[in-house]
Design an enzyme around this catalytic site. Structure first.
Site, PDB file in Angstrom:
ATOM      1  CG  MET A 222      -2.163  -1.070   1.270  1.00 35.16           C
ATOM      2  SD  MET A 222      -2.911  -1.123   2.873  1.00 35.16           S
ATOM      3  CE  MET A 222      -1.673  -1.866   4.093  1.00 35.16           C
TER       4      MET A 222
ATOM      5  CD  GLN B   3       3.062  -3.231  -6.193  1.00 36.04           C
ATOM      6  OE1 GLN B   3       2.790  -2.268  -6.053  1.00 36.04           O
ATOM      7  NE2 GLN B   3       2.173  -4.576  -5.934  1.00 36.04           N
TER       8      GLN B   3
ATOM      9  CB  CYS C  66      -1.615   0.672  -8.327  1.00 35.60           C
ATOM     10  SG  CYS C  66      -2.167   2.478  -7.583  1.00 35.60           S
TER      11      CYS C  66
ATOM     12  CE  LYS D 211      -2.635  -6.803  -4.043  1.00 33.73           C
ATOM     13  NZ  LYS D 211      -3.425  -5.777  -4.561  1.00 33.73           N
TER      14      LYS D 211
ATOM     15  CG  ASN E 121      -5.792  -7.841  -1.845  1.00 28.70           C
ATOM     16  OD1 ASN E 121      -5.542  -6.821  -2.549  1.00 28.70           O
ATOM     17  ND2 ASN E 121      -5.695  -7.648  -0.592  1.00 28.70           N
TER      18      ASN E 121
END
Length: 350
Positions: free
Chosen positions: A20, A73, A103, A145, A206
């Protein structure tokens, strides 16, 4: 939950901290690991070489004292630049590279990075392939991700997952929302289950995992190999311990002692100041303090007071004093969702 293997690394706990931006810095990752997270991914590091010498990037690439495996990341839109960014971070201690295609932030997606890459499947796959090829000679696993898709009408996570597996991505995390949703509405888990059924590599679920019961339900709904917790860990890093205990026993742990939370938050603040320096550290610590006390008596009053403090010793002492008084009224934090019997009139923030 048994160990999960990722390249040469065994992740003993299948509960992960989500990357995050502005949150999962080194002190926060270390704290979550101390409270039961088996794996933590850094804030995203840009693939733009011209920004690597910036203070923000240098902090994000600093892993001093962090327990492994260290996962970083990276984000960007150019395959060669992403491959170069992977090697840059490996040279600075990264043991696992994670590619950001999840994102939803406009400032990221407007540059066609993050989840915007899911609109261009050929580019997304070429980026993943370039990063895998760069990392393979170093023996560094690459994970990725993503979201369920760009929009409700364009959910392509399953098709992309198959492609990513074919070119060597070793683990996939899927957030159960489209980019169009951002963080609105509820996460859905059918797409994550479909991804899990379509590939052989580990799949991580997630999105909206905010309680032990929800964790169990998401595992049952998706068949996922692991769970990733994001916003629910803000101000509540012990959620990993709570989930692990519940999954193993079906029982809830008692909330942490007020004195325990006081110690961990004050230690968190010290680590925060050391990483960022006093000026930036005091400002960026405000959100963490607010998350810890948001459901506690006079938490809002403390938040307002903290926002007016500009030096580290005064901020640290204000937090310490708040918990000293709070401990006079309660031994443990209330259960999540349970209101405290302590009233505003008792002067917790005096």
């Amino acid at each position: 939950m048994s160990a999960l293997h990722l390249g040469p690394y065994a992740l003993a706990c299948r509960l992960f901290v989500a990357p995050m931006a502005g949150v999962t810095d080194r002190p926060f990752r270390q704290l979550c690991k101390q409270w039961g997270a088996g794996y933590a991914v850094s804030e995203m590091v840009t693939s733009r070489r011209d920004l690597w010498d910036s203070l923000k990037t240098s902090r994000r690439a600093n892993h001093e004292g962090e327990s492994g495996p260290i996962a970083v990341q990276i984000a960007g839109t150019d395959a060669d630049m992403m491959a170069e960014a992977a090697l840059y971070n490996i040279d600075r201690g990264a043991q696992i590279i994670d590619i950001n295609m999840g994102c939803p932030a406009k400032k990221v997606c407007n540059k066609w990075a993050g989840s915007a890459l899911m609109q261009n499947e050929a580019l997304a796959v070429s980026i993943a392939q370039a990063v895998v090829q760069a990392c393979a000679p170093r023996g560094v696993p690459v994970t990725l991700k993503m979201r369920t898709g760009w929009s409700e009408a364009h959910k392509n996570a399953v098709a992309l997952a198959r492609c990513f597996e074919d070119i060597g991505i070793q683990m996939l995390t899927v957030h159960g929302r489209t980019r169009e949703q951002g963080y609105r509405g509820q996460a859905e888990y059918d797409t994550i289950a479909a991804v899990k059924a379509a590939v052989r590599v580990p799949v991580v679920a997630n999105g909206d995992i905010d309680s032990p019961e929800k964790a169990r339900a998401v595992l049952a709904a998706t068949g996922a190999d692991a769970l990733m917790v994001g916003r629910a860990a803000q101000g509540r890093p012990w959620i990993f311990r709570d989930i692990a205990h519940y999954l193993a026993t079906g029982e809830h742990l008692a909330p942490p002692l007020v004195a325990e939370v006081q110690r961990l938050l004050l230690a968190h603040l010290h680590a925060h100041y050391q990483l960022y320096g006093e000026g930036t550290g005091v400002r960026s610590a405000r959100k963490h303090i607010a998350w810890y006390v948001r459901s506690l008596p006079q938490g809002e009053a403390l938040r307002q007071r903290i926002n007016a403090i500009d030096d580290a010793p005064t901020q640290w002492q204000a937090v310490s004093d708040y918990f000293d008084v709070l401990a006079q009224h309660m031994d443990r934090l209330p259960m999540p969702g349970q209101s405290s019997a302590t009233t505003e009139q008792e002067g917790i923030c005096a």
